[in-house]
Design a protein around this motif. Structure first.
Motif, PDB file in Angstrom:
ATOM      1  N   ALA A 114      37.801  69.863  54.244  1.00  0.00           N
ATOM      2  CA  ALA A 114      38.050  68.751  55.101  1.00  0.00           C
ATOM      3  C   ALA A 114      36.635  68.074  55.225  1.00  0.00           C
ATOM      4  CB  ALA A 114      38.520  69.087  56.558  1.00  0.00           C
ATOM      5  N   TYR A 115      35.395  68.980  55.535  1.00  0.00           N
ATOM      6  CA  TYR A 115      34.202  68.380  55.619  1.00  0.00           C
ATOM      7  C   TYR A 115      33.923  67.673  54.456  1.00  0.00           C
ATOM      8  CZ  TYR A 115      29.209  68.597  54.971  1.00  0.00           C
ATOM      9  OH  TYR A 115      28.008  68.393  54.838  1.00  0.00           O
ATOM     10  N   GLU A 116      33.858  68.518  53.050  1.00  0.00           N
ATOM     11  CA  GLU A 116      33.430  68.014  51.864  1.00  0.00           C
ATOM     12  C   GLU A 116      34.260  66.633  51.829  1.00  0.00           C
ATOM     13  OE1 GLU A 116      34.369  71.020  49.263  1.00  0.00           O
ATOM     14  OE2 GLU A 116      32.658  72.032  50.045  1.00  0.00           O
ATOM     15  N   THR A 117      35.475  66.500  51.993  1.00  0.00           N
ATOM     16  CA  THR A 117      36.185  65.313  51.795  1.00  0.00           C
ATOM     17  C   THR A 117      35.461  64.178  52.540  1.00  0.00           C
ATOM     18  OG1 THR A 117      38.126  66.542  51.195  1.00  0.00           O
ATOM     19  CG2 THR A 117      38.329  63.919  51.808  1.00  0.00           C
ATOM     20  N   ALA A 118      35.252  64.540  53.940  1.00  0.00           N
ATOM     21  CA  ALA A 118      34.684  63.261  54.929  1.00  0.00           C
ATOM     22  C   ALA A 118      33.458  63.268  54.526  1.00  0.00           C
ATOM     23  CB  ALA A 118      34.683  64.040  56.218  1.00  0.00           C
ATOM     24  N   ALA A 119      32.404  63.668  53.810  1.00  0.00           N
ATOM     25  CA  ALA A 119      31.300  63.726  53.451  1.00  0.00           C
ATOM     26  C   ALA A 119      31.113  62.769  52.183  1.00  0.00           C
ATOM     27  CB  ALA A 119      30.429  65.000  53.027  1.00  0.00           C
TER      28      ALA A 119
END
Length: 298
Positions: free
Chosen positions: A287-292
């Motif tokens: 989820a973090y990597e997608t947001a980044a």
């Protein structure tokens, strides 16, 4: 020919008295330049325009009625109602002599002056609307010329344009009326149209970004257990959770983007300081990597 000086007539414009002759040439040149200085017709007004603006006209008519009643005006029963501004003013004008004291006459006259100024200001607004309605009904400027008390279609167009100044304010100085020239009105209207177009474009861009950000923000909230840090990350995740369900206005759309970027920023700080991937679970990490990745693109 009679002697102009003997009769006390003013001197011709190009004549100079002895005092003017002795003045320095530079002073005369400066005076001439000042006298012929032209104002750009599109230039905004530099000084606030004095206007009555909003007024409780019915209250003032009621005050005029009270003055006439106190003076025992014999015809007071014929005075029109407080909501009949024009006819009530005509009555008070015709019966001004019924007010016995000088103070009452002065007060009533000042009320009438103020109310007529208010009528004048309101007339511009309503006449401009009537012209717009006539044009929408395919009335030609030649038809409007006699109604506007001018002689040509071009004069009707210019007068109608000047009247629209009553409904406008300078787009960059909201409290300042527009100069009553066709050039100033057309420029203000052009700026209003341009500003509206820019706002529509910004709203469309915000909506486009929202379609990208909403699922990313939702995913961060779904997997926040693996991201919460009891600090800045938790704070920004709370903000996302608060705005996401009702994200509709332009401010809310911008806020969502701000909050997602803030979560990514804080998680990157954690990633750099710990030298380890963030996220206590694989779902939280993804989820973090997608947001980044999204933040980097927009």
């Amino acid at each position: 020919m009679r002697n102009a000086a003997a009769q006390g007539d003013p001197k011709p414009p190009d004549s100079l008295d002895s005092q003017n002759v002795n003045r320095a040439p530079g002073r005369l040149d400066a005076m001439a330049r000042t006298a012929h200085k032209r104002v750009d017709p599109k230039k905004p007004l530099l000084k606030p325009q004095a206007r009555i603006g909003t007024l409780n006209a019915e209250f003032l008519i009621g005050e005029l009625r009270r003055l006439h009643e106190t003076a025992e005006d014999a015809d007071i029963d014929r005075m029109p109602g407080d909501d009949e501004l024009y006819r009530a003013l005509l009555y008070c004008e015709a019966h001004a002599s019924s007010l016995k004291s000088e103070e009452a006459r002065r007060t009533a006259a000042l009320h009438r002056v103020k109310l007529w100024q208010y009528v004048r200001e309101q007339a511009d607004v309503h006449q401009a609307k009537a012209i717009a309605d006539a044009r929408a009904a395919n009335a030609e400027w030649a038809h409007l010329a006699p109604a506007l008390a001018v002689n040509t279609p071009s004069a009707a167009y210019n007068k109608a344009t000047r009247l629209r100044a009553a409904t406008l304010t300078d787009p960059f100085r909201d409290d300042q009326p527009v100069r009553r020239t066709p050039e100033a009105v057309l420029e203000a209207e052009r700026q209003v149209v341009a500003q509206a177009a820019a706002e529509r474009q910004a709203a469309a861009e915000a909506a486009r970004r929202h379609t990208l950000l909403a699922p990313v923000g939702q995913r961060l909230i779904q997997h926040r257990v693996g991201l919460d840090d009891d600090g800045e990350v938790t704070y920004w995740l709370d903000e996302i959770a608060a705005v996401l369900p009702s994200c509709q206005t332009a401010t809310q759309l911008v806020s969502l983007e701000t909050y997602v970027k803030a979560v990514v920023r804080e998680l990157r700080k954690t990633e750099r300081s710990t030298a380890r991937p963030v996220g206590a679970t694989d779902e939280a990490r993804r989820a973090y990597e997608t947001a980044a990745a999204l933040v980097q693109r927009i």
